[in-house]
Write a protein that holds these residues in place. Sequence first.
Motif, PDB file in Angstrom:
ATOM      1  N   UNK A 187      22.094 -73.897 -11.777  1.00  0.00           N
ATOM      2  CA  UNK A 187      23.388 -73.624 -12.393  1.00  0.00           C
ATOM      3  C   UNK A 187      23.659 -74.659 -13.479  1.00  0.00           C
ATOM      4  N   UNK A 188      23.266 -75.915 -13.163  1.00  0.00           N
ATOM      5  CA  UNK A 188      23.487 -76.997 -14.133  1.00  0.00           C
ATOM      6  C   UNK A 188      22.753 -76.680 -15.422  1.00  0.00           C
TER       7      UNK A 188
ATOM      8  N   UNK B  50      24.398 -73.221 -21.931  1.00  0.00           N
ATOM      9  CA  UNK B  50      25.527 -72.561 -22.590  1.00  0.00           C
ATOM     10  C   UNK B  50      26.342 -73.563 -23.392  1.00  0.00           C
ATOM     11  N   UNK B  51      26.489 -74.735 -22.770  1.00  0.00           N
ATOM     12  CA  UNK B  51      27.288 -75.773 -23.427  1.00  0.00           C
ATOM     13  C   UNK B  51      26.616 -76.186 -24.724  1.00  0.00           C
TER      14      UNK B  51
ATOM     15  N   UNK C 256      26.210 -76.203 -30.393  1.00  0.00           N
ATOM     16  CA  UNK C 256      25.487 -75.947 -31.640  1.00  0.00           C
ATOM     17  C   UNK C 256      26.284 -74.976 -32.503  1.00  0.00           C
ATOM     18  N   UNK C 257      26.896 -73.996 -31.843  1.00  0.00           N
ATOM     19  CA  UNK C 257      27.711 -73.023 -32.576  1.00  0.00           C
ATOM     20  C   UNK C 257      28.871 -73.750 -33.267  1.00  0.00           C
ATOM     21  N   UNK C 258      29.505 -74.624 -32.467  1.00  0.00           N
ATOM     22  CA  UNK C 258      30.607 -75.409 -33.033  1.00  0.00           C
ATOM     23  C   UNK C 258      30.080 -76.251 -34.176  1.00  0.00           C
ATOM     24  N   UNK C 259      28.891 -76.832 -33.961  1.00  0.00           N
ATOM     25  CA  UNK C 259      28.304 -77.666 -35.003  1.00  0.00           C
ATOM     26  C   UNK C 259      28.110 -76.844 -36.264  1.00  0.00           C
TER      27      UNK C 259
ATOM     28  N   UNK D   9      25.066 -82.622 -33.021  1.00  0.00           N
ATOM     29  CA  UNK D   9      23.893 -82.558 -32.150  1.00  0.00           C
ATOM     30  C   UNK D   9      23.945 -83.663 -31.120  1.00  0.00           C
ATOM     31  N   UNK D  10      24.233 -84.872 -31.596  1.00  0.00           N
ATOM     32  CA  UNK D  10      24.308 -86.017 -30.682  1.00  0.00           C
ATOM     33  C   UNK D  10      25.398 -85.786 -29.648  1.00  0.00           C
ATOM     34  N   UNK D  11      26.547 -85.319 -30.179  1.00  0.00           N
ATOM     35  CA  UNK D  11      27.690 -85.081 -29.295  1.00  0.00           C
ATOM     36  C   UNK D  11      27.327 -84.023 -28.258  1.00  0.00           C
ATOM     37  N   UNK D  12      26.677 -82.965 -28.770  1.00  0.00           N
ATOM     38  CA  UNK D  12      26.271 -81.886 -27.878  1.00  0.00           C
ATOM     39  C   UNK D  12      25.324 -82.421 -26.816  1.00  0.00           C
TER      40      UNK D  12
END
Lengths: 610, 364
Positions: free
Chosen positions: A11-12, A18-19, A24-27, A158-161
């Motif tokens: 699940x993780x 997904x996260x 990446x989408x947000x990026x 990317x780093x944040x993600x």
Amino acid sequence: MRSREPLFRSLAEALTRRMVVLGLLCALIAAALQMSWVYHEERKAFDEQMHSVAQTHLQLLSSSLWDIEPRHVQSLLDNIAAAPQVQYVLLEAGTGQQFRAGSRDAHDRDPDHAGVTLTVPSPGAPGQSLGRLHIDFNQDYLRWQLARAALQVGLISGLLTLVLGVANNLMVRRLLLKPMGQIARFAVALAPGKLPPELQLQRPARDHRDEIDLVADGFLTLQKEIARYVDERTRHETALARQAAELDQAFRQRTAELQAMTRYLEVLSLSSNRFMTVSLDAYAELMRNTLGEMVEHIPRCDLAVAEQLDSASPLLWRYVHQAPGHGTTALVEGQELPPGLIGELAPGWTHCRIRGLDEATPAQALAMQRQGARAMAWCAYRGADSTRVMVALSGQPQRWAELNDKLTQMAADMLFNSMRRRRDQLTMEHMHRELQHLSHTDPLTGLANRRHFDQVKLEETRRALRNGLPLAVVSVDLDHFKAYNDSYGHGQGDSCLVTIAQLMRDTFHRAGELPARLGGEEFTVLLPGQSLAMAAAHAERLRARVVELALPHRDSPLGVVSVSIGLACLNVEPSMPEHSAEEQIAAVLEAADRALYEAKRAGRNRVQVG
Amino acid sequence: MLIRALFALTLTLCSPLCLAFSVVFINPGRSDEAYWVAAGQAMQAAADSLNIRFEQRFAERDPLRVQQIARDIVARPAALRPDYVVATNDKRTLVQVAQLLDTAGIKSFAAFSGLQDDERALVGPPRDQISRLLGSLEPNAEEAGYLTAKALIAQGLRAKLQGADGRLHLLAVGGDKSTPVSVLRNQGMQRAVAEQAGKVQLEQLVYADWRRDKAAEQTAWLLARYPQARLLWAGSDQMAFGAMEAAQQIGREPGRDMLFSAINTSPEAMQARIAGRLCSLAGGHFMAGAWALVMLYDHHHGRDFADEGLELDRPMFTLFDRATAERYLQRFGDGIGGIDFRPFSKVLNPRLKRYDFRFGQVMR
């Protein structure tokens, strides 16, 4: 086709993926926004630059151009071109000179050369133009700025993600997966029959409850339900097992009974076969063995058959199977049964089972105790004349569960029949021997008759001839017996014959010597292996003993009964080898008769050797 | 008191005979630059005639190098250090050099260009904050501009080179906007124009940084911008030659179709003056260094120039006509030399009350 089990995916991992995708989408969106912002900013910067050029550079340019300061002009142009947004600057002076700054290549490459054209005013006369200033926008710089913005945002996002992804993964593992894993292990261990360890979630202390607690509660409830179910099932199973055990027990008992019956029947069948073919000598042994086989499956038990041939005679043990160490005293074949052991029997078949002494009548108990028995069973048949009982005795109390009246009766019937047959056989044999005896014997004197004598004389002749031994024949005749009969009667005559016969039997009593009465007052004796002289001595002794009897005989010159005896002997040397045994013995008999005749003629009461 | 007086007397008597002092000149120009070479030669001539140990170092027009030379001098062992250093305020290097030398105890003197107003406001006049900066001697540059421009306009009027509006149209190529010499020369030129205001129009003054090529370029522009212009004033000979090239480019013959004026005493300029290509030429200021040596000689020998002022601004220029130009070439064509400077020394000529540094005296 093998159905494949779907892959296990944490699940993780799914959440993190997904996260990350979301990140990446947000990026991407951020990068797009940033790029548009940068584009806007750069355009604005260019416009500001142009404004500044118009405000300051243009005047400086104007004065420099006016003052004819080409280096100033050039440095101003360089200054303008130094702005990153500016690609190329071209100044066309009114007097024909041209000044350039920036990269010409890009200017040539980009046919649009988006940019502005400004008029350089004359410092003295504002209306006049000193030249035209063309400023090209730096598309490469814009592209680079856009790319850098995208890269920056991409890198940061990317780093944040990445960081968020890792953090999320850790958090999910800590908050969700760890307790879930424990619940899963607990659930896997949840099985009817085994009690899983208590569900103790390793979670940080909280002052609230969450979904995991609900799930854990659900599993605990499930565990309780399972436990209850298991309890019920165990109860049912125990009941079932008990029933099954009982059934099994019954089945085993039944099987054992069937097996016993089968074995019994086998024993019966085998034994009845054996009894049909057994010789008389082996009968008793077979009977005992059969009894042994029959009683084999009953522990510490003796089996015996008793017989009462007629109502006058007592009940006797006939055949006994008794192994040592059974605690009973010896049952002896031929001995009378202890009185009261069986008691009075009704006609036909009777069965009796005594499991312990307490079940027996006092008389029976006494008899049993005397016999050392503590349990007894019997099966009896009382016929018109005979009675037979098959008795089982045990030195210890018995339930006699193995016994089946029907089978016992079958066995007893078989044995009793066999015994009856045996008895019949014995009777027949006895009668047969009697008959045989009668056919070989003179009924008056008991000596061998002519038939027997003829039969034996040939056998003895052949043996004598074979062995080269002598064979003497003695012919004996009572003197003046016709007159004796006439004088004393036939009864007295027969009595006289019997006395003489007895004397002969006494005289010629050795093995092989055969005295025979061939007819009337005529006797012949075969003496195998005896020479003529030996035979003559025997004959002389006989003659003398007859006279010594002194049987009165009125019509004899001697006054007593006397005998005349003729002797002959078979030649050892076969004088007539061409003659058969019958002819040779016939010749010897004739010679003996002739010698007898000589003795008669010579005055009777004498022995004449032929 | 008596002993001190006696000692001073002894020094005064003995020094001209036995104590040759030493001077280093930090030449701001290039070692192949005619003006500055001539200036050096003149100083050497003065040193020779005044028994001064003279040494000059070229900074090759590099202000940083001017300072480097000063630092080198300061770094010398005490025995090798000069008694005086003559420097210029070219590119505003004077203050730093003088301060540097001052801290090392070396006396300095500014020739050719002295402290500017703002500098003076900052460090004060000579012998003030910079105590060992003794003073300065400048040629009167305004005079040079004025003399040449006036002669040029007169020549233009004579040659009737007026434009369609009946006025002479004058172009001016100055040195730079900031150097006092340049500014003063331009002012002199402008004074001359102003005197003939109705007859002459100064179209535009541009600054060519003393460079021949830039003057040529700017002149080309100016000629395009002001087709009527027939006069061109230049702040130096080199710029005048550049302007001539530009004029020749568009087919104007110097001295005939267009008149040029220049300042300087280079042989080339002299030749041009003789040939008539330059209609007006002034020069003689290159002697400023040599005159400074005369002043230092007197100072060294106890005759301070302070009574004439610490910052002297003296006319040194002479307008050359064809004859004086020829004579100049005759005498100094192969280099400046053979001038006896002793007559100009107050120590050697006790009757001399005021220095006269006009070039004409030398030419006589």
